[in-house]
Write an enzyme that holds these catalytic residues in place. Structure first.
Site, PDB file in Angstrom:
ATOM      1  N   LYS A 156      42.873  41.895  41.863  1.00 35.88           N
ATOM      2  CA  LYS A 156      43.960  41.100  41.279  1.00 35.88           C
ATOM      3  C   LYS A 156      44.449  41.625  39.926  1.00 35.88           C
ATOM      4  CE  LYS A 156      44.223  37.605  44.332  1.00 35.88           C
ATOM      5  NZ  LYS A 156      42.914  37.341  44.846  1.00 35.88           N
TER       6      LYS A 156
ATOM      7  N   GLU B 268      49.367  30.619  39.898  1.00 39.23           N
ATOM      8  CA  GLU B 268      48.580  29.827  40.835  1.00 39.23           C
ATOM      9  C   GLU B 268      47.301  30.597  41.123  1.00 39.23           C
ATOM     10  OE1 GLU B 268      50.714  32.061  41.818  1.00 39.23           O
ATOM     11  OE2 GLU B 268      49.494  33.113  43.308  1.00 39.23           O
TER      12      GLU B 268
ATOM     13  N   SER C  67      37.660  44.212  48.217  1.00 32.53           N
ATOM     14  CA  SER C  67      38.643  43.584  47.318  1.00 32.53           C
ATOM     15  C   SER C  67      38.012  42.902  46.118  1.00 32.53           C
ATOM     16  CB  SER C  67      39.505  42.580  48.097  1.00 32.53           C
ATOM     17  OG  SER C  67      38.697  41.627  48.757  1.00 32.53           O
TER      18      SER C  67
HETATM   19  C1  PLP Z   1      42.597  36.739  46.155  1.00 30.46           C
HETATM   20  C2  PLP Z   1      41.629  37.557  46.896  1.00 30.46           C
HETATM   21  C3  PLP Z   1      41.873  37.984  48.212  1.00 30.46           C
HETATM   22  C4  PLP Z   1      43.070  37.539  49.008  1.00 30.46           C
HETATM   23  O1  PLP Z   1      44.289  37.870  48.482  1.00 30.46           O
HETATM   24  P1  PLP Z   1      45.185  39.053  49.047  1.00 30.46           P
HETATM   25  O2  PLP Z   1      46.473  38.872  48.354  1.00 30.46           O
HETATM   26  O3  PLP Z   1      45.273  38.879  50.526  1.00 30.46           O
HETATM   27  O4  PLP Z   1      44.503  40.315  48.692  1.00 30.46           O
HETATM   28  C5  PLP Z   1      40.968  38.821  48.814  1.00 30.46           C
HETATM   29  N1  PLP Z   1      39.838  39.205  48.187  1.00 30.46           N
HETATM   30  C6  PLP Z   1      39.550  38.815  46.926  1.00 30.46           C
HETATM   31  C7  PLP Z   1      38.283  39.255  46.297  1.00 30.46           C
HETATM   32  C8  PLP Z   1      40.430  37.976  46.249  1.00 30.46           C
HETATM   33  O5  PLP Z   1      40.138  37.590  45.001  1.00 30.46           O
END
Ligand code: PLP
Length: 401
Positions: free
Chosen positions: A94, A116, A383
């Site tokens: 993020k 948000e 992620s």
């Molecule tokens: C917010 C988040 C997601 C989902 O959001 P995307 O916009 O689909 O990437 C996935 N993994 C993590 C660790 C997140 O914080």
């Protein structure tokens, strides 16, 4: 930020049939101002220099592409590589986007930042960059998520931002987004809204994609260095779709690489209790864009279900809808149970506790690795890290502290 090679979005913000700008008139000017600021800045050498400097010095990029040896041996069919977005400052992908958007806010002279958040990672990433620039910051979060992500709520407060719990609707991400949009309509003159995924009205899906594309750009270089070819597949979880889009986008023209998005299957896609609009949804408008959406026959948004707060969203970014229809990317779903199993397995095999969102991408390896032989190279986009999810998992496992 090499966004020019792809023709989408078009000048009205559409990716094929999807996207657009379905917003009240009061926001049209703000969106146009944002778009022209971004278009003027994105190829500006000073802006790019600042963006990559911040990513390097503050975020710690590039993130490694790491060989997952024990996971690879476990499947025995191909090499598994992990793109370590979990090692970024604040613990997820993020921050790539918030680093970029706060530069836009600064350029536009905005003094107040809103966002948000679902799992709280975008709230943390936004509060972090706002603190760094000394800007007032307000984070909207569903009260359900405030409960299940209490660690991140406290982190946001420590960073000097205000958390607004949203009780309406299902009290999750969709409702937080509604409330943030409402704030923006009211305070549009002095406020910059940092959207956290490739969702919302044009130009947000494009901007968030471009800032997160640093992930895919690094993957091209790292794949060449580490295994001297392009990957056979990239697997990423899909909530709104920003980590997936960032990893996929630079590969759209690299046809030998399969792009696989994994949605939250909740109790199972067949039960209807899930958060998988690309697997079980129909095109509709939510939060200013036309995209696949979980809706009933009269077009009302359906309730979602997922163990993972960051994936618990009934819509998805419009570019993913286009990638699905065009066949360039594949979209699958795994259930809560499968994700939880992967959460434990990856922790034990690799010494990496993944976010519950990320665990969905890992869970799909059970199916995917059977399709490959030993020469294959498969990348999982990690992620984020799982610290924020420890309480949720402990509760499910019946553990009391
Ligand atoms: C917010 C988040 C997601 C989902 O959001 P995307 O916009 O689909 O990437 C996935 N993994 C993590 C660790 C997140 O914080």
């Amino acid at each position: 930020m090499k966004s020019d090679k792809n023709k989408f979005p078009d000048k009205n913000g559409f990716f094929g049939d999807y996207g657009g700008k379905f917003v009240p008139e009061t926001l049209m000017y703000a969106l146009e101002e944002l778009e022209s600021t971004y278009k003027n800045l994105k190829d500006n050498p000073e802006f790019k220099k600042q963006f990559y400097k911040d990513l390097s010095e503050f975020v710690g990029r590039p993130s490694p592409l790491y060989f997952a040896e024990r996971l690879t041996n476990h499947y025995g069919t191909g090499s598994i590589w992990l793109k370590r977005e979990d090692l970024n400052h604040t613990g997820a992908h993020k921050i790539n986007n918030t680093i970029g958007q706060i530069l836009l806010a600064k350029q536009m002279g905005k003094k107040r930042i809103i966002a948000e958040t679902g799992a709280g990672q975008h709230g943390v990433a936004t509060a972090t960059v706002a603190a760094r620039l000394g800007l007032e910051c307000h984070i909207y979060m569903g009260s359900e998520d405030v409960q299940r992500q209490s660690l991140n709520v406290y982190r946001i407060k420590l960073l000097g931002a205000e958390v607004h719990a949203v009780d309406s609707g299902s009290a999750t991400l969709k409702d937080a987004l509604n409330e943030a949009l409402r704030d923006w309509v009211t305070n549009v003159d002095d406020t910059y809204y940092i959207i956290g995924s490739v969702t919302g009205p044009h130009p947000y899906p494009m901007i968030v994609r471009d800032f997160n594309s640093v992930v895919g750009e690094e993957l091209i270089t790292q794949s060449q260095e580490l295994f001297n070819s392009m990957p056979d597949a990239i697997v990423a979880c899909v909530g709104g779709g920003s980590n997936a889009m960032g990893a996929f986008y630079p590969f759209i023209d690299i046809k030998e690489t399969r792009l696989i998005g994994v949605e939250a299957g909740g109790e199972g896609v067949e039960t209807g209790e899930h958060a998988a609009p690309l697997n079980d949804g129909m095109p509709g408008v939510l939060h200013g864009a036309l995209s696949y959406l979980m809706q009933d026959d009269s077009g009302q948004v359906k309730a979602t279900k997922s163990v993972s707060a960051g994936l618990d969203y009934p819509g998805v970014g419009p570019e993913h809808s286009w990638l699905k229809d065009s066949g360039r990317a594949e979209y699958v779903a795994v259930s809560d149970d499968e994700a939880l199993k992967a959460f434990h397995e990856v922790s034990e095999f690799e010494g990496i506790i993944p976010a519950l969102e990320t665990a969905h991408a890992f869970a799909y390896l059970d199916t995917l690795m059977k399709e490959f032989d030993k020469n294959a190279n498969v990348i999982v986009n990690v992620s984020g890290r799982g610290d924020k999810d420890i309480n949720t998992v402990a509760e499910i496992d019946g553990i009391k502290f």
